[in-house]
Write an enzyme that holds these catalytic residues in place. Sequence first.
Site, mmCIF file in Angstrom:
data_model
loop_
_atom_site.group_PDB
_atom_site.id
_atom_site.type_symbol
_atom_site.label_atom_id
_atom_site.label_comp_id
_atom_site.label_asym_id
_atom_site.label_seq_id
_atom_site.Cartn_x
_atom_site.Cartn_y
_atom_site.Cartn_z
ATOM 1 N N ASP B 33 31.370 38.943 51.095
ATOM 2 C CA ASP B 33 32.418 38.332 51.916
ATOM 3 C C ASP B 33 33.726 38.136 51.162
ATOM 4 O OD1 ASP B 33 30.219 37.961 53.745
ATOM 5 O OD2 ASP B 33 29.766 36.057 52.759
ATOM 6 N N GLU B 204 31.861 37.950 63.858
ATOM 7 C CA GLU B 204 32.047 36.897 62.861
ATOM 8 C C GLU B 204 33.072 37.398 61.858
ATOM 9 O OE1 GLU B 204 28.115 36.399 61.159
ATOM 10 O OE2 GLU B 204 28.410 38.057 59.760
#
Lengths: 447, 447, 447, 447
Positions: B33, B204
């Site tokens: 991420d 997301e």
Amino acid sequence: MNKLYFLLTITLFGLTKSLFAQNPLVTHMYTADPTARVFEGKLYIYPSHDIVPPEGTEAPRFCMPDYHIFSLENGNTWKDHGRVLDQNEVPWGEKNSYGMWAPDCIEKDGKYYYYYPAKPKNENTFRRIGVGVSDSPTGPFKWEKNYIKGVSGIDPGLLLDDDEKAYLFFGGGHELYVAPLKDNMKEVSKAPILVEGLPAGYKEGSFPFKKDSTYYLTFAHVFADEGYTIGYATADNPMGPYQYRGKIMDNIDNGTNHHSVVNYKGDWILFYHWWDVSGYNKLRSMRADYMTFKKDGSIKKVKPTRRGIGIPTLGDTIQVDRYNEIHRANTAFVGGEEPLGWMVSDTRMNSYVKFNKVDFGKGTAKKMQARLACGQRIGSIEVHLNSPKGKKIAEFSLAYTGGWNSWETFETDLLESVEGVHDIVIVFKSDWGSTKTANLNWLILQE
Amino acid sequence: MNKLYFLLTITLFGLTKSLFAQNPLVTHMYTADPTARVFEGKLYIYPSHDIVPPEGTEAPRFCMPDYHIFSLENGNTWKDHGRVLDQNEVPWGEKNSYGMWAPDCIEKDGKYYYYYPAKPKNENTFRRIGVGVSDSPTGPFKWEKNYIKGVSGIDPGLLLDDDEKAYLFFGGGHELYVAPLKDNMKEVSKAPILVEGLPAGYKEGSFPFKKDSTYYLTFAHVFADEGYTIGYATADNPMGPYQYRGKIMDNIDNGTNHHSVVNYKGDWILFYHWWDVSGYNKLRSMRADYMTFKKDGSIKKVKPTRRGIGIPTLGDTIQVDRYNEIHRANTAFVGGEEPLGWMVSDTRMNSYVKFNKVDFGKGTAKKMQARLACGQRIGSIEVHLNSPKGKKIAEFSLAYTGGWNSWETFETDLLESVEGVHDIVIVFKSDWGSTKTANLNWLILQE
Amino acid sequence: MNKLYFLLTITLFGLTKSLFAQNPLVTHMYTADPTARVFEGKLYIYPSHDIVPPEGTEAPRFCMPDYHIFSLENGNTWKDHGRVLDQNEVPWGEKNSYGMWAPDCIEKDGKYYYYYPAKPKNENTFRRIGVGVSDSPTGPFKWEKNYIKGVSGIDPGLLLDDDEKAYLFFGGGHELYVAPLKDNMKEVSKAPILVEGLPAGYKEGSFPFKKDSTYYLTFAHVFADEGYTIGYATADNPMGPYQYRGKIMDNIDNGTNHHSVVNYKGDWILFYHWWDVSGYNKLRSMRADYMTFKKDGSIKKVKPTRRGIGIPTLGDTIQVDRYNEIHRANTAFVGGEEPLGWMVSDTRMNSYVKFNKVDFGKGTAKKMQARLACGQRIGSIEVHLNSPKGKKIAEFSLAYTGGWNSWETFETDLLESVEGVHDIVIVFKSDWGSTKTANLNWLILQE
Amino acid sequence: MNKLYFLLTITLFGLTKSLFAQNPLVTHMYTADPTARVFEGKLYIYPSHDIVPPEGTEAPRFCMPDYHIFSLENGNTWKDHGRVLDQNEVPWGEKNSYGMWAPDCIEKDGKYYYYYPAKPKNENTFRRIGVGVSDSPTGPFKWEKNYIKGVSGIDPGLLLDDDEKAYLFFGGGHELYVAPLKDNMKEVSKAPILVEGLPAGYKEGSFPFKKDSTYYLTFAHVFADEGYTIGYATADNPMGPYQYRGKIMDNIDNGTNHHSVVNYKGDWILFYHWWDVSGYNKLRSMRADYMTFKKDGSIKKVKPTRRGIGIPTLGDTIQVDRYNEIHRANTAFVGGEEPLGWMVSDTRMNSYVKFNKVDFGKGTAKKMQARLACGQRIGSIEVHLNSPKGKKIAEFSLAYTGGWNSWETFETDLLESVEGVHDIVIVFKSDWGSTKTANLNWLILQE
């Protein structure tokens, strides 16, 4: 650091219990032209020795300075007995000619006779053949002051017939020759004659043997469109004439080959060489694979394998990276601080490796160890008998070892007692989405 | 040995000059991420951190305990600034929940605000989002005692508009949300609203940015038959409505993805993650590749490369094993005692590797070094510009280094002076009969 | 000979019973943009028509002169009802513009309304949309003198809602439009509006339908890096706003696509086109494959197959050369004097072809015929149920038919009675040394 | 219809000008064991004849009823002179034994002697060898009432030495034999002796010839692990002893082989057989390829090609589907109403086919024709000299011919005058997006 010294130190290190079960037979030095012999039930190899030419010298492309002798210890270790003859110790030889080509050794009446070709000094001959005598198969040998008179050529191959008469085969070129030896084994009793009945084409590396009253002459044989092959011919008399019967081994990857055949404990084995380790066809490594005769005395072609010969048992490292069969995986050199060698790598869900002939002995093995490097934390490695769906005898749960180069020894109980010799198949299990399972170096059976 | 400590020691070791020029960006720990940001001309990454679950704990499959911060030093080294927040330091967080998912960090008026999701204690909510403030992009941060009120979800993505108004995007599920922040950056000024105009499907990882007065909302997006992709939508206003414009990156190998987009020194770069190093999709590694806009503002799909970003110049290790193109060769982990990493292996006559964008600077480079392991003694390695038949600028003669795992540094003079940025192609030359040329680890240009 | 006439004569010939069970649906002419509709339980297709440009004319690259209508007869034959409208019969159209693009047809109150785009004369507009009315789904239609006022664009797609209100979708470009129609179906009741919520990118070929109170708008959609795909969006109201939900079909081989969706006897079917028969992407052929909805209303991506739709039963030619699965064999055009079509060729020992869904009916089939060409005399062809090792239901002994292009019909008794719908697998058996078994054109079940 | 009659009618049809330039040599019947001979500058073949066993008979697996004779007419046509001897016409033969194996024919003093093996009646011998005499190489022959006394075996191979002495080689098994013939050519002058010096293994098909005072004995030779090969041995005397020199042809696809060697107009040609057309190894077809001697008298291995021998010139059909090299394309049987044969198919952008040795003569060719089937309308076919990028000498613009099975002859002017023998390369050009270009059957050069 002196490179020869370096090689020797590696030698000690390299003498683990795993080496017999894989090809090439040794990796601490380059070896070629392996003549294998069984003396008093023990297996010896008399190869030649390839080296990288020393810097600053004018060495020939095949750079071959000396001879080592190897013996098989405890059924699984090739012991290097060290240098038995250096090029500059040849009484009649030219110094620094780096031409110590293929030798042979036979035993007669408790004496061991070592035959070798070398470049003679003060003479315009390609090679002469010398001989040494010892009380031991590993020497030291007492080297004859002069070469064998009347013999000019390379690649001595010796035959000791049942009547104790010895024959020296030799020669490299379009013809091979044979001469009977005197009882002293150091002189020919008659002038050499041409071996009749052989096919045309370049030939060398003659290796004779006798089986069931048939004389086999095996030899390296070059066909123009195929390169070096190993061929054989048979005869009813040691000196021929012979009839060509075909190839024992096809050409490997376009390079030379030179071989011997031995019966060790009931198995026929072909020793030969390949340069798959060096990647260069002047730096060769000796190998061995099983050989089979048909009922009519003909020989089935031998395919070079990585698995080689030798049957590991309890306590031996089972080097599964030298496999009989591999599926959805590769092998690569081991990384990290692990000793040099290969590993099974790039394994995924249901990858497997098959390794033929592991000796479980009398069923006393209770545990198995696996040397693993694993960069993730999911999956297992299963050991099955005979096929990927055969009986499962062991299972290792995977765990993170610190990375794909960080090696740990895992241990698990055998799921049941196994007796005798079986093929094993190691199956890798992981999540289907995963791209790697684990790297595997070796297995060991333990009581 | 404590494994975290072990990772840190490796970290120091791993900080060689070569890392920027390859994917994944770091290998001493698993990172996911990656939110990249440029502060005062310097590139920072705020990733999350995957670990192998500690033995004896009940950790979730994604086991994410804390945050590290990285910065790019000297244009080629990713410096690990160490742990900036541990899960058990979150004032309002549940202990040992290993749920420290994707964070973000932005600067406003000289202050750095770090946003992160965590599992709240004493509350039946999946994740809340907390914030910390610092005077430095690498902290230390002063962590707010409570999470941001009114915000429930994961993956904070921050937009600071030209008018200095900030917006917090967040959410994981079929909907994404956005809320304007107060000037204190710690509270929403209005209740979050649904982001309109996005396609259906699980979403997301929202990451917003502005370019040429268009607002881009990029996000991880799951299509049922394709898995995680990275998609984007555009709008005329930060709070939408948006229009979906397609994918920035297709699904990689059936796993998750989460990303950020940054303009660094004029180049647009996409940061994302893949688990190709661990082989397990819960142990990810951050990566980066260049991204391009078309004239109409649409984004060309980015393909994950091994080459990654970064342009090595004089003195940098040019890690050619992370290539743009490879022909008749493979890569493998480095063996022997060489530091961990990859090498170009299985090279044969005319194998080549292409590596795009090497900066030769002002033509002052005079020499090139190559790190080689070679088990034979014949052949050479040539360095050409742009193509295998392009201008040859260097040539290394091969020599035996002791084996395929024994590494030596070879050096040669450049054949001519080269200026500016060029692609290079490394071509391996050997005898046609040979099966291997050399293993190559890296190159270095030197004055 | 006039080529159109030629095509028509082929048409009659081509109308065998086999066509429904394979893709493309018809091969006697090129067809594109198939709009399928079910009227009174019968399946119709309203495609456009690609032709090779007539010599001597200045035709556009897509050369589309007129419309044919097809209907499915007896569950397995596509009947060509001939030309329903020629370009030069359009009352308001420009002559010889070869621009008769994708049409649609719907029924309301017993009347059939056919909508089509054409190039208007005396006007600088790309396309207008005209309409015709008939009492029959296959015409003849009475064509309106003028195009629909207020509508400018291509690709009419009609939706008739449960409340009998009709909507006309149309447009090709970055936007699609929708307008409600008056009860007369010939005029819009309101000005067209932009369809909101669709993704960016070129779009055309809008085809709306309603399922379970959800409105689906499907459309051809171009992504820059992917080319034409078929996408869909859903809404709660016919006029939107819509939300994009992904692709129904990925790009095929870099060409255009245009489609329709229909529910026929309980099966959802996607009609689309490909140019695999012509090899040229301006000469397309309509195809059909089954389509499936998930529980959440999303559509599973459809992969183009050769097998297509349709379930052959007793008496139908089972064209196994349009297979679901093939192993160790190929397909090729039939040689010799056999009618045009494909065959299974290059079959060897254990080659097989799988063909899904053959309807054995109530078990009354007693025999099976096979159309074979065989240039040798050894082996057999076995028909198994479901898998190559499934129950064997028929076996044909091979015999020499005169050569690999000489066709004969073989007949054998079924080994047992089979009821219902089953997949069949045809397995070829021969000597292992042989290189070919037989060429197979088709099978027929018989009572 | 009687099948033999059927074959004969096809024969007439098949005698186009194209056949010489491709393998197999004829396709209207199955032919094996081709003995080629040059008589008065003309090339003849004396093969055996494989048939599909007649229904209702108990025929052996190799079913060989009679002999045909072929001659090469006009340099490019194989003329079938029809049946010269049927099994039931052998004076001393057993009826319907279908065992007419490999024959030979030589000329002496203006008489033609035809030797053949057959099953004798009333005798428990496998085969005897008969002889017939004619004034013409194509017969009719006057068949001797009895077989040659003292000779028992198969595969007669005749040698007529420079001193006009003739030798009959024969035998199938582990030994081959040779006997001198009397001047009458119908009796042996001495009892046959074993040919000495040949390698072990099954041998048959002996074919002797003399070149530069060396006697070559060529023969089919089975190695256990390789199957049938064609080997050769040489000697200084016709009756030996011989020395084996290796293989002329490796085993093809695991079946039998049998051959002859002839010098025709300065080129050495190997005639042999393969069953690639029938797909069944008992239905063989004769083939021919060029053969080369090295300076040392050894023979370079011959690889079976599709191209075969023969150099087409102006007016000949150049059957490019029997190519030397093919790239991105396949060959398949011709479809539609075109005569039986092959075509180049599955061609795409930049596919090419290379065809060696086309004789452009004295540069008088002005045009080229191409036989094409094309289902689309875009692209061209270019003819280049020597390589795909060599000089372009012709270009055909593609046009729609009615489909991929509809054949039309296209014609174009040569772009320049070409003299002499050249290799040609046919390159297919189309849109990159297209999947097919055109099917090509043949080319013809015209004045």
